[in-house]
Design an enzyme around this catalytic site. Structure first.
Site, PDB file in Angstrom:
ATOM      1  N   ASP A   1     100.793  -4.358   0.083  1.00  0.00           N
ATOM      2  CA  ASP A   1     100.386  -3.332  -0.898  1.00  0.00           C
ATOM      3  C   ASP A   1      99.202  -3.853  -1.720  1.00  0.00           C
ATOM      4  O   ASP A   1      99.308  -4.023  -2.932  1.00  0.00           O
ATOM      5  CB  ASP A   1     101.582  -2.969  -1.807  1.00  0.00           C
ATOM      6  CG  ASP A   1     102.120  -4.163  -2.604  1.00  0.00           C
ATOM      7  OD1 ASP A   1     101.875  -5.318  -2.200  1.00  0.00           O
ATOM      8  OD2 ASP A   1     102.762  -3.935  -3.657  1.00  0.00           O
TER       9      ASP A   1
ATOM     10  N   ASP B   1      96.819 -10.643  -4.731  1.00  0.00           N
ATOM     11  CA  ASP B   1      97.417 -11.733  -3.955  1.00  0.00           C
ATOM     12  C   ASP B   1      97.685 -11.315  -2.519  1.00  0.00           C
ATOM     13  O   ASP B   1      97.641 -12.150  -1.606  1.00  0.00           O
ATOM     14  CB  ASP B   1      98.670 -12.290  -4.640  1.00  0.00           C
ATOM     15  CG  ASP B   1      99.682 -11.235  -5.017  1.00  0.00           C
ATOM     16  OD1 ASP B   1      99.311 -10.059  -5.198  1.00  0.00           O
ATOM     17  OD2 ASP B   1     100.873 -11.584  -5.119  1.00  0.00           O
ATOM     18  N   ASP B   2      97.924 -10.014  -2.289  1.00  0.00           N
ATOM     19  CA  ASP B   2      98.038  -9.539  -0.902  1.00  0.00           C
ATOM     20  C   ASP B   2      96.725  -9.801  -0.166  1.00  0.00           C
ATOM     21  O   ASP B   2      96.725 -10.132   1.025  1.00  0.00           O
ATOM     22  CB  ASP B   2      98.300  -8.035  -0.865  1.00  0.00           C
ATOM     23  CG  ASP B   2      99.586  -7.637  -1.571  1.00  0.00           C
ATOM     24  OD1 ASP B   2     100.617  -7.515  -0.924  1.00  0.00           O
ATOM     25  OD2 ASP B   2      99.542  -7.473  -2.819  1.00  0.00           O
TER      26      ASP B   2
ATOM     27  N   ASN C   1     102.002  -1.968  -5.537  1.00  0.00           N
ATOM     28  CA  ASN C   1     101.116  -2.295  -6.658  1.00  0.00           C
ATOM     29  C   ASN C   1     100.388  -1.049  -7.163  1.00  0.00           C
ATOM     30  O   ASN C   1     100.122  -0.915  -8.350  1.00  0.00           O
ATOM     31  CB  ASN C   1     100.094  -3.355  -6.238  1.00  0.00           C
ATOM     32  CG  ASN C   1     100.720  -4.738  -6.162  1.00  0.00           C
ATOM     33  OD1 ASN C   1     101.606  -5.065  -6.939  1.00  0.00           O
ATOM     34  ND2 ASN C   1     100.269  -5.549  -5.210  1.00  0.00           N
TER      35      ASN C   1
ATOM     36  N   THR D   1     104.824  -8.366   2.080  1.00  0.00           N
ATOM     37  CA  THR D   1     104.400  -8.893   0.781  1.00  0.00           C
ATOM     38  C   THR D   1     104.350  -7.771  -0.261  1.00  0.00           C
ATOM     39  O   THR D   1     103.677  -7.895  -1.275  1.00  0.00           O
ATOM     40  CB  THR D   1     103.022  -9.588   0.879  1.00  0.00           C
ATOM     41  OG1 THR D   1     102.056  -8.620   1.279  1.00  0.00           O
ATOM     42  CG2 THR D   1     103.044 -10.752   1.851  1.00  0.00           C
TER      43      THR D   1
ATOM     44  N   GLU E   1     112.496  -9.166  -9.594  1.00  0.00           N
ATOM     45  CA  GLU E   1     111.086  -9.338  -9.220  1.00  0.00           C
ATOM     46  C   GLU E   1     110.527  -7.959  -8.818  1.00  0.00           C
ATOM     47  O   GLU E   1     111.257  -7.110  -8.295  1.00  0.00           O
ATOM     48  CB  GLU E   1     111.010 -10.362  -8.069  1.00  0.00           C
ATOM     49  CG  GLU E   1     109.606 -10.670  -7.578  1.00  0.00           C
ATOM     50  CD  GLU E   1     109.094  -9.668  -6.582  1.00  0.00           C
ATOM     51  OE1 GLU E   1     107.868  -9.486  -6.505  1.00  0.00           O
ATOM     52  OE2 GLU E   1     109.922  -9.031  -5.886  1.00  0.00           O
ATOM     53  N   PHE E   2     109.220  -7.774  -8.970  1.00  0.00           N
ATOM     54  CA  PHE E   2     108.580  -6.465  -8.757  1.00  0.00           C
ATOM     55  C   PHE E   2     108.883  -5.838  -7.390  1.00  0.00           C
ATOM     56  O   PHE E   2     109.304  -4.676  -7.306  1.00  0.00           O
ATOM     57  CB  PHE E   2     107.056  -6.581  -8.956  1.00  0.00           C
ATOM     58  CG  PHE E   2     106.333  -5.312  -8.605  1.00  0.00           C
ATOM     59  CD1 PHE E   2     106.310  -4.247  -9.499  1.00  0.00           C
ATOM     60  CD2 PHE E   2     105.718  -5.161  -7.374  1.00  0.00           C
ATOM     61  CE1 PHE E   2     105.676  -3.060  -9.165  1.00  0.00           C
ATOM     62  CE2 PHE E   2     105.078  -3.978  -7.038  1.00  0.00           C
ATOM     63  CZ  PHE E   2     105.056  -2.922  -7.928  1.00  0.00           C
ATOM     64  N   ASN E   3     108.623  -6.557  -6.288  1.00  0.00           N
ATOM     65  CA  ASN E   3     108.747  -5.942  -4.957  1.00  0.00           C
ATOM     66  C   ASN E   3     110.163  -5.442  -4.689  1.00  0.00           C
ATOM     67  O   ASN E   3     110.361  -4.425  -4.022  1.00  0.00           O
ATOM     68  CB  ASN E   3     108.361  -6.940  -3.852  1.00  0.00           C
ATOM     69  CG  ASN E   3     106.871  -7.207  -3.811  1.00  0.00           C
ATOM     70  OD1 ASN E   3     106.071  -6.396  -4.282  1.00  0.00           O
ATOM     71  ND2 ASN E   3     106.484  -8.354  -3.258  1.00  0.00           N
TER      72      ASN E   3
ATOM     73  N   HIS F   1     101.142 -15.139  -5.386  1.00  0.00           N
ATOM     74  CA  HIS F   1     102.432 -15.038  -4.689  1.00  0.00           C
ATOM     75  C   HIS F   1     102.331 -14.871  -3.162  1.00  0.00           C
ATOM     76  O   HIS F   1     102.964 -15.597  -2.391  1.00  0.00           O
ATOM     77  CB  HIS F   1     103.198 -13.820  -5.209  1.00  0.00           C
ATOM     78  CG  HIS F   1     103.326 -13.746  -6.697  1.00  0.00           C
ATOM     79  ND1 HIS F   1     104.289 -14.418  -7.395  1.00  0.00           N
ATOM     80  CD2 HIS F   1     102.606 -13.055  -7.629  1.00  0.00           C
ATOM     81  CE1 HIS F   1     104.188 -14.143  -8.684  1.00  0.00           C
ATOM     82  NE2 HIS F   1     103.164 -13.329  -8.856  1.00  0.00           N
ATOM     83  N   ASP F   2     101.592 -13.845  -2.735  1.00  0.00           N
ATOM     84  CA  ASP F   2     101.776 -13.356  -1.374  1.00  0.00           C
ATOM     85  C   ASP F   2     101.359 -14.307  -0.248  1.00  0.00           C
ATOM     86  O   ASP F   2     102.042 -14.362   0.790  1.00  0.00           O
ATOM     87  CB  ASP F   2     101.083 -11.995  -1.212  1.00  0.00           C
ATOM     88  CG  ASP F   2     101.785 -10.920  -2.038  1.00  0.00           C
ATOM     89  OD1 ASP F   2     102.964 -11.107  -2.383  1.00  0.00           O
ATOM     90  OD2 ASP F   2     101.143  -9.900  -2.339  1.00  0.00           O
TER      91      ASP F   2
HETATM   92  C1  BDR Z   1     104.649  -9.409  -6.228  1.00  0.00           C
HETATM   93  O1  BDR Z   1     104.387  -8.194  -6.918  1.00  0.00           O
HETATM   94  C2  BDR Z   1     103.067  -7.768  -6.678  1.00  0.00           C
HETATM   95  O2  BDR Z   1     102.466  -7.361  -7.864  1.00  0.00           O
HETATM   96  C3  BDR Z   1     102.344  -8.916  -6.024  1.00  0.00           C
HETATM   97  O3  BDR Z   1     101.393  -8.444  -5.096  1.00  0.00           O
HETATM   98  C4  BDR Z   1     103.452  -9.694  -5.346  1.00  0.00           C
HETATM   99  O4  BDR Z   1     103.694  -9.214  -4.040  1.00  0.00           O
HETATM  100  C5  BDR Z   1     104.974 -10.480  -7.257  1.00  0.00           C
HETATM  101  O5  BDR Z   1     106.080 -10.119  -8.009  1.00  0.00           O
HETATM  102 CA    CA Z   2     102.132  -7.707  -2.911  1.00  0.00          CA
END
Ligand code: BDR
Ligand code: CA
Length: 307
Positions: A10, A14-15, A39, A124, A164-166, A239-240
């Protein structure tokens, strides 16, 4: 022998680094890029994926997938990635066309047309596409070699104290993926918060020069600003690419087998990945958590990819 991967993402700053690493490192072969809302909205992250492909020289098909979570309302990450999903970064107009297939169809098609154990899925972003692929063609579970994902946390979350977000974006999809029975390796915040891009990383990338390096420098600057302003980080956790690096060089990581369950109904804990690290709990489970990394060698992989 290189590992065949499908990167489901997405983009996202970082992706973008994950895509660059996956395209350039000879230990992985990028079979397809699939996009998912996370995102930012699906049209935005798909546009970003096409632009990044231009910079990274990605020729694999790029297909768009789910426009939102299975059950819940979408809540994008504008405060980190901006209104475009890639704010602060100049993206070239894409010349590659979007693949006409739906991402879920492309994932199923690729997995079913390859030998069992050949393809590794690397998500990711939120896990919506992967969960839909499992529902559409359950036989992929036995054919995929492994799912190596960025998401979750054994300890502290980012969107909430524990989530965590994802995972929080689409917990029901995450539940499908974590409980499917295939091998899932979770590269969550426990490890990705150690993958910080300190100023020396940006300097090394800048010294390379050229379009790819300029792109990454711009991206790290923008990401650094967002992480400083929103979460108080001195240097941004990227992160990704950690998930991609786990496929490339697992020996750089501390990986522990552990049962992992996704909380769906907690009053304060929805979206938490509950990782059972009690020492006496049986470890013969298909899920694993990544807890540590060799930070220097991780960044070497990324710098080499840019070069
Ligand atoms: C994840 O959330 C997204 O914002 C980043 O791309 C990463 O995959 C980190 O929590
Ligand atoms: Ca991501």
């Amino acid at each position: 022998m290189s590992r065949k991967i499908i990167l489901d993402c997405d983009p996202g700053h970082d992706d973008a680094v994950a895509l660059l690493l996956a395209q350039a490192n000879p230990s992985v072969e990028l079979l397809a890029v699939t996009t998912v809302a996370g995102n930012q909205s699906l049209p935005k992250v798909t546009h970003n994926a096409l632009g990044i492909a231009e910079v990274a020289g990605i020729t694999a098909p790029i297909a768009a997938g789910a426009a939102g979570p299975l059950v819940r309302a979408a809540r994008f990450a504008g405060e980190i990635h901006g209104a475009s999903g890639l704010d602060g970064v100049s993206l070239p107009e894409p010349s590659v066309a979007l693949d006409p297939r739906h991402a879920v169809d492309l994932i199923v098609e690729l997995v079913m047309s390859h030998e069992p154990g050949e393809i590794t899925l690397v998500p990711t972003g939120p896990l919506t596409n992967i969960a839909l692929a499992v529902r559409r063609e359950p036989r992929i579970v036995d054919r995929v070699r492994e799912v190596v994902l960025m998401g979750g946390a054994a300890r502290t979350g980012n969107r909430t104290p524990v989530a965590e977000f994802n995972i929080l974006f689409d917990p029901e999809a995450a539940d499908v993926v974590f409980s499917a029975g295939w091998r899932v390796t979770m590269a969550g915040l426990d490890v990705t918060h150690q993958a910080v891009a300190t100023p020396d990383v940006a300097r090394r990338v800048a010294a390379i020069g050229g379009r790819k390096a300029d792109f990454v420098v711009e991206l790290l600057e923008a990401f650094g600003r967002a992480y400083r302003d929103v979460q108080g980080f001195d240097a941004p956790p990227v992160h990704d690419p950690v998930a991609v690096a786990v496929v490339i060089a697992p020996e750089l990581f501390e990986i522990v087998p552990a049962p992992i369950a996704v909380e769906l109904t907690g009053t304060h804990t929805t979206g938490m990945t509950v990782v059972d690290l009690r020492p006496w709990v049986p470890r013969d489970v298909p899920t694993r958590v990544v807890l540590g990394l060799d930070r220097g060698r991780f960044w070497d992989l990324v710098v080499d990819a840019v070069r």
